[in-house]
Scaffold this motif. Sequence first.
Motif, PDB file in Angstrom:
ATOM      1  N   VAL A  16      64.962  35.315  40.624  1.00 22.26           N
ATOM      2  CA  VAL A  16      64.665  34.057  39.958  1.00 22.26           C
ATOM      3  C   VAL A  16      63.151  33.932  39.960  1.00 22.26           C
ATOM      4  O   VAL A  16      62.496  34.301  40.939  1.00 22.26           O
ATOM      5  CB  VAL A  16      65.303  32.883  40.733  1.00 22.26           C
ATOM      6  N   GLY A  17      62.570  33.438  38.885  1.00 21.74           N
ATOM      7  CA  GLY A  17      61.123  33.374  38.878  1.00 21.74           C
ATOM      8  C   GLY A  17      60.540  32.453  37.839  1.00 21.74           C
ATOM      9  O   GLY A  17      61.249  31.848  37.036  1.00 21.74           O
ATOM     10  N   HIS A  18      59.223  32.372  37.896  1.00 19.34           N
ATOM     11  CA  HIS A  18      58.466  31.539  36.970  1.00 19.34           C
ATOM     12  C   HIS A  18      57.136  32.242  36.718  1.00 19.34           C
ATOM     13  O   HIS A  18      56.574  32.866  37.622  1.00 19.34           O
ATOM     14  CB  HIS A  18      58.225  30.155  37.574  1.00 19.34           C
ATOM     15  N   SER A  19      56.634  32.140  35.509  1.00 16.53           N
ATOM     16  CA  SER A  19      55.348  32.750  35.188  1.00 16.53           C
ATOM     17  C   SER A  19      54.459  31.740  34.486  1.00 16.53           C
ATOM     18  O   SER A  19      54.928  30.709  33.993  1.00 16.53           O
ATOM     19  CB  SER A  19      55.555  33.976  34.295  1.00 16.53           C
ATOM     20  N   GLY A  20      53.189  32.052  34.468  1.00 17.01           N
ATOM     21  CA  GLY A  20      52.253  31.176  33.791  1.00 17.01           C
ATOM     22  C   GLY A  20      50.979  31.934  33.483  1.00 17.01           C
ATOM     23  O   GLY A  20      50.738  33.015  34.010  1.00 17.01           O
ATOM     24  N   GLY A  21      50.178  31.360  32.643  1.00 16.70           N
ATOM     25  CA  GLY A  21      48.928  32.008  32.317  1.00 16.70           C
ATOM     26  C   GLY A  21      48.120  31.215  31.320  1.00 16.70           C
ATOM     27  O   GLY A  21      48.554  30.182  30.807  1.00 16.70           O
ATOM     28  N   PHE A  22      46.958  31.726  31.100  1.00 17.04           N
ATOM     29  CA  PHE A  22      45.973  31.134  30.215  1.00 17.04           C
ATOM     30  C   PHE A  22      45.027  32.274  29.877  1.00 17.04           C
ATOM     31  O   PHE A  22      44.992  33.262  30.618  1.00 17.04           O
ATOM     32  CB  PHE A  22      45.249  29.996  30.955  1.00 17.04           C
ATOM     33  N   PRO A  23      44.271  32.231  28.814  1.00 13.64           N
ATOM     34  CA  PRO A  23      43.352  33.338  28.558  1.00 13.64           C
ATOM     35  C   PRO A  23      42.475  33.636  29.780  1.00 13.64           C
ATOM     36  O   PRO A  23      41.774  32.763  30.286  1.00 13.64           O
ATOM     37  CB  PRO A  23      42.510  32.836  27.376  1.00 13.64           C
ATOM     38  N   GLY A  24      42.613  34.835  30.295  1.00 15.13           N
ATOM     39  CA  GLY A  24      41.828  35.245  31.445  1.00 15.13           C
ATOM     40  C   GLY A  24      42.544  35.171  32.781  1.00 15.13           C
ATOM     41  O   GLY A  24      42.022  35.648  33.783  1.00 15.13           O
ATOM     42  N   ILE A  25      43.758  34.617  32.829  1.00 13.16           N
ATOM     43  CA  ILE A  25      44.517  34.555  34.077  1.00 13.16           C
ATOM     44  C   ILE A  25      46.008  34.731  33.784  1.00 13.16           C
ATOM     45  O   ILE A  25      46.479  34.440  32.689  1.00 13.16           O
ATOM     46  CB  ILE A  25      44.319  33.230  34.854  1.00 13.16           C
ATOM     47  N   SER A  26      46.738  35.208  34.767  1.00 13.22           N
ATOM     48  CA  SER A  26      48.196  35.261  34.660  1.00 13.22           C
ATOM     49  C   SER A  26      48.792  35.235  36.056  1.00 13.22           C
ATOM     50  O   SER A  26      48.144  35.622  37.031  1.00 13.22           O
ATOM     51  CB  SER A  26      48.662  36.500  33.897  1.00 13.22           C
ATOM     52  N   SER A  27      50.021  34.761  36.136  1.00 14.61           N
ATOM     53  CA  SER A  27      50.687  34.692  37.434  1.00 14.61           C
ATOM     54  C   SER A  27      52.189  34.843  37.247  1.00 14.61           C
ATOM     55  O   SER A  27      52.733  34.521  36.193  1.00 14.61           O
ATOM     56  CB  SER A  27      50.383  33.363  38.122  1.00 14.61           C
TER      57      SER A  27
END
Length: 65
Positions: A16-27
């Motif tokens: 189970v998971g979640h992701s996120g990001g923005f230009p220049g970062i990711s998680s």
Amino acid sequence: SPTYGFGFSIYTDGSVGHSGGFPGISSRLSFWPDGEWALAVLSNYSDGALPVVEQARRLIAGAAD
């Protein structure tokens, strides 16, 4: 959706998971509710977390065998 609820995705490997990001970062955050594994990846690159998570998933799947 049968694979997404309360902000978390449910993957075919049982995690189970979640992701996120923005230009220049990711998680990415992943955990296996039926196991002892948890994975948190933070990257200073737009898509940097994904290859790390994919490799970790392969290693975790191999450890479970």
